[in-house]
Design a protein around this motif. Structure first.
Motif, PDB file in Angstrom:
ATOM      1  N   TYR A 148      40.343  30.427  42.095  1.00 33.66           N
ATOM      2  CA  TYR A 148      39.604  31.448  41.130  1.00 33.66           C
ATOM      3  C   TYR A 148      38.381  31.696  40.990  1.00 33.66           C
ATOM      4  O   TYR A 148      37.716  30.706  40.679  1.00 33.66           O
ATOM      5  CB  TYR A 148      40.491  31.040  39.703  1.00 33.66           C
ATOM      6  N   GLU A 149      37.822  33.190  40.721  1.00 36.26           N
ATOM      7  CA  GLU A 149      36.295  33.177  40.509  1.00 36.26           C
ATOM      8  C   GLU A 149      36.091  34.634  39.542  1.00 36.26           C
ATOM      9  O   GLU A 149      36.934  35.388  39.824  1.00 36.26           O
ATOM     10  CB  GLU A 149      35.793  33.431  41.897  1.00 36.26           C
ATOM     11  N   ASP A 150      35.305  34.418  38.516  1.00 30.72           N
ATOM     12  CA  ASP A 150      34.923  35.706  38.010  1.00 30.72           C
ATOM     13  C   ASP A 150      33.334  35.828  37.953  1.00 30.72           C
ATOM     14  O   ASP A 150      32.759  35.054  38.310  1.00 30.72           O
ATOM     15  CB  ASP A 150      35.905  35.619  36.631  1.00 30.72           C
ATOM     16  N   ALA A 151      33.073  36.577  36.845  1.00 28.51           N
ATOM     17  CA  ALA A 151      31.606  36.594  36.540  1.00 28.51           C
ATOM     18  C   ALA A 151      31.029  35.574  35.825  1.00 28.51           C
ATOM     19  O   ALA A 151      29.631  35.405  35.852  1.00 28.51           O
ATOM     20  CB  ALA A 151      31.282  37.954  35.472  1.00 28.51           C
ATOM     21  N   GLY A 152      31.841  34.525  35.295  1.00 30.22           N
ATOM     22  CA  GLY A 152      31.063  33.485  34.791  1.00 30.22           C
ATOM     23  C   GLY A 152      30.915  33.690  33.423  1.00 30.22           C
ATOM     24  O   GLY A 152      30.122  32.571  32.707  1.00 30.22           O
ATOM     25  N   ASP A 153      30.986  34.699  32.793  1.00 35.42           N
ATOM     26  CA  ASP A 153      30.516  35.106  31.531  1.00 35.42           C
ATOM     27  C   ASP A 153      31.247  36.110  30.807  1.00 35.42           C
ATOM     28  O   ASP A 153      31.806  37.143  31.493  1.00 35.42           O
ATOM     29  CB  ASP A 153      28.983  35.365  31.272  1.00 35.42           C
TER      30      ASP A 153
ATOM     31  N   THR B 277      41.512  38.343  47.054  1.00 37.25           N
ATOM     32  CA  THR B 277      42.292  39.566  46.248  1.00 37.25           C
ATOM     33  C   THR B 277      41.669  39.756  44.844  1.00 37.25           C
ATOM     34  O   THR B 277      40.965  39.063  44.559  1.00 37.25           O
ATOM     35  CB  THR B 277      43.726  39.373  46.169  1.00 37.25           C
ATOM     36  N   GLY B 278      41.815  41.013  44.462  1.00 38.72           N
ATOM     37  CA  GLY B 278      41.452  41.365  43.163  1.00 38.72           C
ATOM     38  C   GLY B 278      40.129  41.913  42.959  1.00 38.72           C
ATOM     39  O   GLY B 278      39.824  42.801  44.124  1.00 38.72           O
ATOM     40  N   ASP B 279      39.022  41.558  42.026  1.00 38.02           N
ATOM     41  CA  ASP B 279      37.982  42.357  42.093  1.00 38.02           C
ATOM     42  C   ASP B 279      36.915  41.278  42.790  1.00 38.02           C
ATOM     43  O   ASP B 279      36.339  40.563  42.510  1.00 38.02           O
ATOM     44  CB  ASP B 279      37.438  42.438  40.605  1.00 38.02           C
ATOM     45  N   THR B 280      36.940  41.740  44.320  1.00 37.94           N
ATOM     46  CA  THR B 280      35.973  41.024  45.163  1.00 37.94           C
ATOM     47  C   THR B 280      34.572  41.417  45.086  1.00 37.94           C
ATOM     48  O   THR B 280      33.596  40.767  45.838  1.00 37.94           O
ATOM     49  CB  THR B 280      36.565  41.516  46.611  1.00 37.94           C
TER      50      THR B 280
ATOM     51  N   PHE C 141      37.250  39.197  32.415  1.00 34.31           N
ATOM     52  CA  PHE C 141      38.579  38.492  33.311  1.00 34.31           C
ATOM     53  C   PHE C 141      40.017  38.764  32.731  1.00 34.31           C
ATOM     54  O   PHE C 141      41.103  38.836  33.308  1.00 34.31           O
ATOM     55  CB  PHE C 141      38.290  37.098  33.579  1.00 34.31           C
ATOM     56  N   GLU C 142      39.921  39.128  31.422  1.00 36.21           N
ATOM     57  CA  GLU C 142      41.222  39.421  30.728  1.00 36.21           C
ATOM     58  C   GLU C 142      42.020  40.683  30.967  1.00 36.21           C
ATOM     59  O   GLU C 142      42.852  40.921  30.820  1.00 36.21           O
ATOM     60  CB  GLU C 142      40.985  39.234  29.114  1.00 36.21           C
ATOM     61  N   ASN C 143      40.968  41.505  31.738  1.00 37.35           N
ATOM     62  CA  ASN C 143      41.077  42.892  31.978  1.00 37.35           C
ATOM     63  C   ASN C 143      41.118  43.174  33.461  1.00 37.35           C
ATOM     64  O   ASN C 143      41.456  43.980  34.116  1.00 37.35           O
ATOM     65  CB  ASN C 143      40.061  43.825  31.574  1.00 37.35           C
ATOM     66  N   GLY C 144      41.218  41.786  34.383  1.00 35.75           N
ATOM     67  CA  GLY C 144      41.642  41.819  35.609  1.00 35.75           C
ATOM     68  C   GLY C 144      40.304  41.762  36.431  1.00 35.75           C
ATOM     69  O   GLY C 144      40.211  41.991  37.655  1.00 35.75           O
ATOM     70  N   ALA C 145      39.185  41.215  35.584  1.00 29.91           N
ATOM     71  CA  ALA C 145      37.883  41.399  36.402  1.00 29.91           C
ATOM     72  C   ALA C 145      37.738  39.616  37.057  1.00 29.91           C
ATOM     73  O   ALA C 145      36.892  39.121  36.571  1.00 29.91           O
ATOM     74  CB  ALA C 145      36.633  41.613  35.536  1.00 29.91           C
ATOM     75  N   PHE C 146      38.545  39.468  38.081  1.00 23.67           N
ATOM     76  CA  PHE C 146      38.500  38.207  38.861  1.00 23.67           C
ATOM     77  C   PHE C 146      38.845  38.463  40.295  1.00 23.67           C
ATOM     78  O   PHE C 146      39.681  39.350  40.440  1.00 23.67           O
ATOM     79  CB  PHE C 146      39.132  37.005  37.882  1.00 23.67           C
ATOM     80  N   ALA C 147      38.454  37.428  41.095  1.00 21.44           N
ATOM     81  CA  ALA C 147      38.906  37.582  42.491  1.00 21.44           C
ATOM     82  C   ALA C 147      39.758  35.818  42.582  1.00 21.44           C
ATOM     83  O   ALA C 147      39.286  34.916  41.907  1.00 21.44           O
ATOM     84  CB  ALA C 147      37.854  37.435  43.405  1.00 21.44           C
ATOM     85  N   GLU C 148      40.805  36.238  43.511  1.00 19.35           N
ATOM     86  CA  GLU C 148      41.273  34.898  43.867  1.00 19.35           C
ATOM     87  C   GLU C 148      41.381  34.571  45.574  1.00 19.35           C
ATOM     88  O   GLU C 148      41.661  35.803  46.144  1.00 19.35           O
ATOM     89  CB  GLU C 148      42.782  34.741  43.296  1.00 19.35           C
ATOM     90  N   THR C 149      41.425  33.598  45.913  1.00 20.32           N
ATOM     91  CA  THR C 149      41.466  33.429  47.551  1.00 20.32           C
ATOM     92  C   THR C 149      42.489  32.317  47.587  1.00 20.32           C
ATOM     93  O   THR C 149      42.136  31.157  47.146  1.00 20.32           O
ATOM     94  CB  THR C 149      40.100  32.884  47.930  1.00 20.32           C
ATOM     95  N   LYS C 150      43.441  32.401  48.122  1.00 23.92           N
ATOM     96  CA  LYS C 150      44.754  31.565  48.561  1.00 23.92           C
ATOM     97  C   LYS C 150      44.075  30.799  49.827  1.00 23.92           C
ATOM     98  O   LYS C 150      43.767  31.039  50.859  1.00 23.92           O
ATOM     99  CB  LYS C 150      45.817  32.431  48.785  1.00 23.92           C
TER     100      LYS C 150
END
Length: 259
Positions: free
Chosen positions: A152-157, A187-190, A161-170
């Protein structure tokens, strides 16, 4: 660390640097805490409620989904560890295997620490000093079981992310006659992660005779492999766009380390 003697300072520094490298793993685990209310540190009996020994090791704990830690809390003494079938020393790849539950007395030098990875553990790491999604990634993979880790990764601040601003890599290990490790397309917000990544893949706890073949989007790619005897690790690096699928196929007469 600088408040201690030189030897202790160096030792503490090394472990703080490892904690820093574990940022992708820790960040994913903390997101899991937020999303699913699962604490990153859990007592052993959470995962092994039917094992009586799990209630006896009160200072030992699971650290996220992949790692087990047995802190040494007494000077010049040892920690007693719960032995389960196929755990691997996280740093050396040494294999602990048992057909029945047992306890082990595990000794460590002052520069070492009892951290164990379960069979099939997948632990993402990075070397960057910045705590944000990085283009140069490491992932340590342990043998003997199939497993899936969703990085899981996001902007870090902030709270986007609660609105879907994150990316996931399986990241997945399919354990079979020819084990295959797969890094799926992000997948997600790359837009929040680098568009291209160097994946340093470390197969730890494997045998020296293991052969690796790498593929990007099902096309074979040339990769240079090295084997580190000290850590029982086969190491290779694959570069690819985050929208690509990376697969590494492993083969050999004996795949798991025989110590």
């Amino acid at each position: 660390p600088w408040c201690f003697d030189e030897k202790t300072e160096k030792n503490i520094t090394n472990w703080l640097q490892l904690r820093h490298k574990l940022f992708p793993y820790n960040y994913t685990m903390n997101y899991r805490t937020t999303k699913h209310l699962e604490p990153i540190v859990q007592p052993m009996y959470y995962d092994y409620p039917q094992c009586g020994g799990a209630y006896d090791v009160k200072k030992q704990f699971m650290f996220g989904s992949e790692l087990m830690v047995a802190p040494i809390t007494q000077a010049n003494d040892y920690a007693t560890n719960l032995g389960a079938i196929d755990w691997f020393d996280f740093l050396t790849g040494f294999r602990y295997s048992s057909k029945t539950d047992r306890k082990l007395k595990v000794f460590r030098k002052i520069t070492e620490y009892p951290v164990f990875a379960k069979s099939g553990a997948i632990v993402p790491m990075q070397n960057s000093l910045e705590l944000k999604p990085d283009a140069n990634m490491e992932v340590v993979v342990f043998p003997n079981s199939s497993n899936v880790f969703n990085l899981y990764e996001d902007a870090g601040d902030g709270h986007e992310f609660e609105n879907g601003a994150f990316a996931e890599t399986k990241l997945a290990l399919n354990w079979g006659e020819k084990p295959v490790f797969t890094i799926s397309p992000a997948t997600g917000d790359t837009s929040l992660i680098p568009s291209n990544r160097n994946w340093k893949i470390i197969f730890r706890g494997f045998n020296e005779n293991v052969i690796a073949k790498a593929y990007v989007n099902s096309k074979a790619v040339d990769v240079e492999t090295t084997f580190d005897k000290a850590t029982r690790s086969l190491v290779l690096t694959v570069n690819a766009d985050v929208s690509s699928e990376i697969q590494v196929e492993l083969s050999g007469e004996t795949i798991v380390t025989d110590n």
